[in-house]
Design an enzyme around this catalytic site. Sequence first.
Site, PDB file in Angstrom:
ATOM      1  N   ALA A  15       0.802  -1.232   0.000  1.00 26.75           N
ATOM      2  CA  ALA A  15       0.000   0.000   0.000  1.00 26.75           C
ATOM      3  C   ALA A  15       0.829   1.275   0.000  1.00 26.75           C
ATOM      4  O   ALA A  15       0.277   2.353   0.205  1.00 26.75           O
ATOM      5  CB  ALA A  15      -0.926  -0.004   1.221  1.00 26.75           C
ATOM      6  N   SER A  16       2.119   1.193  -0.255  1.00 27.38           N
ATOM      7  CA  SER A  16       2.972   2.373  -0.099  1.00 27.38           C
ATOM      8  C   SER A  16       2.948   3.313  -1.294  1.00 27.38           C
ATOM      9  O   SER A  16       3.428   4.446  -1.202  1.00 27.38           O
ATOM     10  CB  SER A  16       4.417   1.950   0.186  1.00 27.38           C
ATOM     11  N   VAL A  62       5.132  -9.770   3.234  1.00 28.85           N
ATOM     12  CA  VAL A  62       4.186 -10.861   2.974  1.00 28.85           C
ATOM     13  C   VAL A  62       4.881 -12.153   2.566  1.00 28.85           C
ATOM     14  O   VAL A  62       4.252 -13.220   2.563  1.00 28.85           O
ATOM     15  CB  VAL A  62       3.154 -10.464   1.896  1.00 28.85           C
ATOM     16  N   TYR A 159       6.084 -14.323 -14.277  1.00 28.16           N
ATOM     17  CA  TYR A 159       5.092 -13.442 -13.660  1.00 28.16           C
ATOM     18  C   TYR A 159       3.685 -13.792 -14.146  1.00 28.16           C
ATOM     19  O   TYR A 159       2.751 -13.918 -13.347  1.00 28.16           O
ATOM     20  CB  TYR A 159       5.430 -11.990 -13.994  1.00 28.16           C
ATOM     21  N   LYS A 163       0.455 -15.101 -11.882  1.00 29.91           N
ATOM     22  CA  LYS A 163      -0.840 -14.426 -11.827  1.00 29.91           C
ATOM     23  C   LYS A 163      -1.961 -15.349 -12.297  1.00 29.91           C
ATOM     24  O   LYS A 163      -3.091 -15.279 -11.782  1.00 29.91           O
ATOM     25  CB  LYS A 163      -0.805 -13.150 -12.669  1.00 29.91           C
TER      26      LYS A 163
END
Length: 268
Positions: A15-16, A62, A159, A163
């Site tokens: 969230a940065s 995380v 990646y 996903k």
Amino acid sequence: MDTQLTGRTALVTGASQGIGEAIARALHAEGVKVALLARSDKKLATIANDLGDGAFAIGGDVTDAESLCRSLATIEAKLGPIDIVVNNAGGLRSSTGGLFRPFEDVPDADWLETWEFNVLSVVRVVRALAPAMAERGWGRIINISSESGIQPDAVAIEYASAKSALNILTKGIAKTYANRGVLANVVSPAYVDTPIVRELLAQQEGAERLSRDELAAHFLPFLRPNIGVGRPGKPDDVAAAVVFLASEQASFITGTNLRVDGGSVMAI
């Protein structure tokens, strides 16, 4: 739209800045108490201070199970039980410095780290929070994926595959918890104009002396020519989709992939 979210508590990972920051701000504007989690706690503190009451910044990783457990315990002690989790943290991991690499140039370690960051991190968060949500009979799990999970490129396949796995994971979670009031969905953005994306584009050949708007105009035709609306996404575009899925307006939606891609993905 009456979201009926006032008084709920949300966790937003990553969230940065960029999409994560926009999501945190949008939920807070709906009366949600928001915990902002990322490794860069200095940036988080600035955002939380700007938001004011009901915003709580906490550093955490995380990909580190112990760090994550400590962070979740601290959040719930501060704000109360978490009702909404937005798993936004994710991205490419590279030991070589290059991100958009062909398949044969990506070592095993980078595959493992990318999957850890995008898939296992979500497993840990959901495993920690979903059972209590189910006991309370209400919860929202919203995982930020990517158009690459449906429509991969010839580079960064590690990646895209992570996903895609996240999409399937979300579908399974939705089936697991739907009859106990916990809804799980995916939001899949296309090319979104964020600080990280701009930084990456600025390093590409031909980007010299281009402004922010010029970067998008220069790279859009060959990076994402299928975006029908003719512009990159904005973090607020993604945040609006997340708020909708968290709201009572979406109480009959679970296990779906809401693509915020301007028409980029060619399939239905």
